[in-house]
Design an enzyme around this catalytic site. Sequence first.
Site, PDB file in Angstrom:
ATOM      1  N   SER A  11       0.795  -1.246   0.000  1.00 32.45           N
ATOM      2  CA  SER A  11       0.000   0.000   0.000  1.00 32.45           C
ATOM      3  C   SER A  11       0.819   1.283   0.000  1.00 32.45           C
ATOM      4  O   SER A  11       0.267   2.355  -0.255  1.00 32.45           O
ATOM      5  CB  SER A  11      -0.924   0.036   1.212  1.00 32.45           C
ATOM      6  OG  SER A  11      -2.068  -0.711   0.946  1.00 32.45           O
TER       7      SER A  11
ATOM      8  N   LYS B  23       0.519   3.491  -2.948  1.00 33.38           N
ATOM      9  CA  LYS B  23      -0.642   4.371  -3.185  1.00 33.38           C
ATOM     10  C   LYS B  23      -0.246   5.845  -3.179  1.00 33.38           C
ATOM     11  O   LYS B  23      -0.805   6.653  -3.904  1.00 33.38           O
ATOM     12  CB  LYS B  23      -1.711   4.103  -2.125  1.00 33.38           C
ATOM     13  CG  LYS B  23      -2.336   2.722  -2.254  1.00 33.38           C
ATOM     14  CD  LYS B  23      -3.162   2.343  -1.043  1.00 33.38           C
ATOM     15  CE  LYS B  23      -3.790   0.964  -1.228  1.00 33.38           C
ATOM     16  NZ  LYS B  23      -4.375   0.422  -0.015  1.00 33.38           N
TER      17      LYS B  23
ATOM     18  N   TYR C 148      -2.960  -2.275 -10.551  1.00 30.17           N
ATOM     19  CA  TYR C 148      -2.958  -2.051  -9.094  1.00 30.17           C
ATOM     20  C   TYR C 148      -2.191  -3.177  -8.384  1.00 30.17           C
ATOM     21  O   TYR C 148      -1.346  -2.921  -7.519  1.00 30.17           O
ATOM     22  CB  TYR C 148      -4.398  -1.943  -8.580  1.00 30.17           C
ATOM     23  CG  TYR C 148      -4.477  -1.943  -7.072  1.00 30.17           C
ATOM     24  CD1 TYR C 148      -4.073  -0.829  -6.330  1.00 30.17           C
ATOM     25  CD2 TYR C 148      -4.913  -3.072  -6.381  1.00 30.17           C
ATOM     26  CE1 TYR C 148      -4.114  -0.847  -4.938  1.00 30.17           C
ATOM     27  CE2 TYR C 148      -4.962  -3.091  -4.990  1.00 30.17           C
ATOM     28  CZ  TYR C 148      -4.559  -1.976  -4.279  1.00 30.17           C
ATOM     29  OH  TYR C 148      -4.584  -1.996  -2.904  1.00 30.17           O
TER      30      TYR C 148
ATOM     31  N   TYR D 156      -4.656   4.487   7.848  1.00 30.87           N
ATOM     32  CA  TYR D 156      -5.976   3.842   7.915  1.00 30.87           C
ATOM     33  C   TYR D 156      -6.752   4.263   9.152  1.00 30.87           C
ATOM     34  O   TYR D 156      -6.719   5.426   9.529  1.00 30.87           O
ATOM     35  CB  TYR D 156      -5.843   2.322   7.828  1.00 30.87           C
ATOM     36  CG  TYR D 156      -5.032   1.914   6.636  1.00 30.87           C
ATOM     37  CD1 TYR D 156      -5.494   2.198   5.353  1.00 30.87           C
ATOM     38  CD2 TYR D 156      -3.804   1.289   6.769  1.00 30.87           C
ATOM     39  CE1 TYR D 156      -4.753   1.851   4.237  1.00 30.87           C
ATOM     40  CE2 TYR D 156      -3.064   0.939   5.655  1.00 30.87           C
ATOM     41  CZ  TYR D 156      -3.545   1.229   4.406  1.00 30.87           C
ATOM     42  OH  TYR D 156      -2.818   0.895   3.317  1.00 30.87           O
TER      43      TYR D 156
ATOM     44  N   VAL E  54       0.913  -3.646   3.960  1.00 34.10           N
ATOM     45  CA  VAL E  54       0.742  -4.934   4.649  1.00 34.10           C
ATOM     46  C   VAL E  54       1.978  -5.832   4.637  1.00 34.10           C
ATOM     47  O   VAL E  54       2.022  -6.818   5.352  1.00 34.10           O
ATOM     48  CB  VAL E  54      -0.455  -5.759   4.118  1.00 34.10           C
ATOM     49  CG1 VAL E  54      -1.772  -5.187   4.566  1.00 34.10           C
ATOM     50  CG2 VAL E  54      -0.391  -5.949   2.633  1.00 34.10           C
TER      51      VAL E  54
END
Length: 338
Positions: free
Chosen positions: A73, A76, A198, A250, A268
Amino acid sequence: MVNQEDIKIAPSPFQAFLDDLHSKYKSITEGVVANYIPELAKVNPNLFSICIVTVNGDIYPVGNYNQLFTIQSISKVFVYGLALEDHGRDYILTRVGVEPTGDAFNSIILDEQSKRPYNPMVNAGAIATTSLIKGRGATERLNRLLAMYQRYIGSDVFVDISVFTSERSTGHRNRAMGHLMLNFGMIEEPIEEALDLYFQQCAVMVSCKDLAVMAATLANKGVNPVTKEQAIDSSCIKDILSVMYTCGMYNFAGEWAYKVGIPAKSGVSGGIIAVVPNVMGIAVFSPPLDSRGNSVRGVKVCEELSQHLGLHQFECSSKSSHFLDSLFRNVEMNGNGN
Ligand code: DON
């Protein structure tokens, strides 16, 4: 090009401080490595590294800092930057919001009214962002993504095919989000191409040192402080750091802003990057995660770094300026730290 094996660690009080921090948290055994992507479950949970790169290009690494792992992630952040460059902020805001969700990173939710995903740091928002990357076909779009990573890192990058195919064949939740957004016109066909891109951006291999150079590039107005290459237009930095600050961790983002107080992003596979604008990039890698999907050791290291060095953006004491003075004085005294 940055030579991956060629860092000479200069003895300095700052390096000694990081070495101590690494020793202090090495024995922690809390957390569980991510296993919902089957390939990620194979990682050694004991891997642990910290790396700081200053905007002068000085590198302070500890532990397994050259160990490669998939960026997940943390990608991103950088893909959001590329989408901003490709389309401009106003258009991107019509497709992806900037509100924290307070929900898990993989929640299947869109904003009720606008039908946009909440922000580019959660999976739905990142899939929408990725779908906007320009290029004539899948290969050109992937090559543009890889070229972007190369500017930030300063050397060639590769996709880990096992992790990519592992996520591609199990990523049904992400596929569901893609179809939901397709239904509301937030992304367009071909949807499998956007999802593949992605999954590929998440499966790019980086080291903790690479992540620190990437974070330092964001701290340095978009210029890679080691290679001096402009990795991203400086006009995008404010937008990127803002969503990192409010949404990067998050459903821990509020507590992170309160305790650590600098823009950050986790993934992760166990990486965390944090940015101290105009000063340095921080990266920590340790695979075991807490219940929100953030590296257990990574969070602890960043909390202590922020507290000890006075890095919180709203720090009012003189702690912060003392640290900066001593870090940069030390750099001068020792030549540069690499
Ligand atoms: O889409 C996914 O689930 C992964 N490729 C990335 C998730 C991730 O890293 C979230 N981080 N905490």
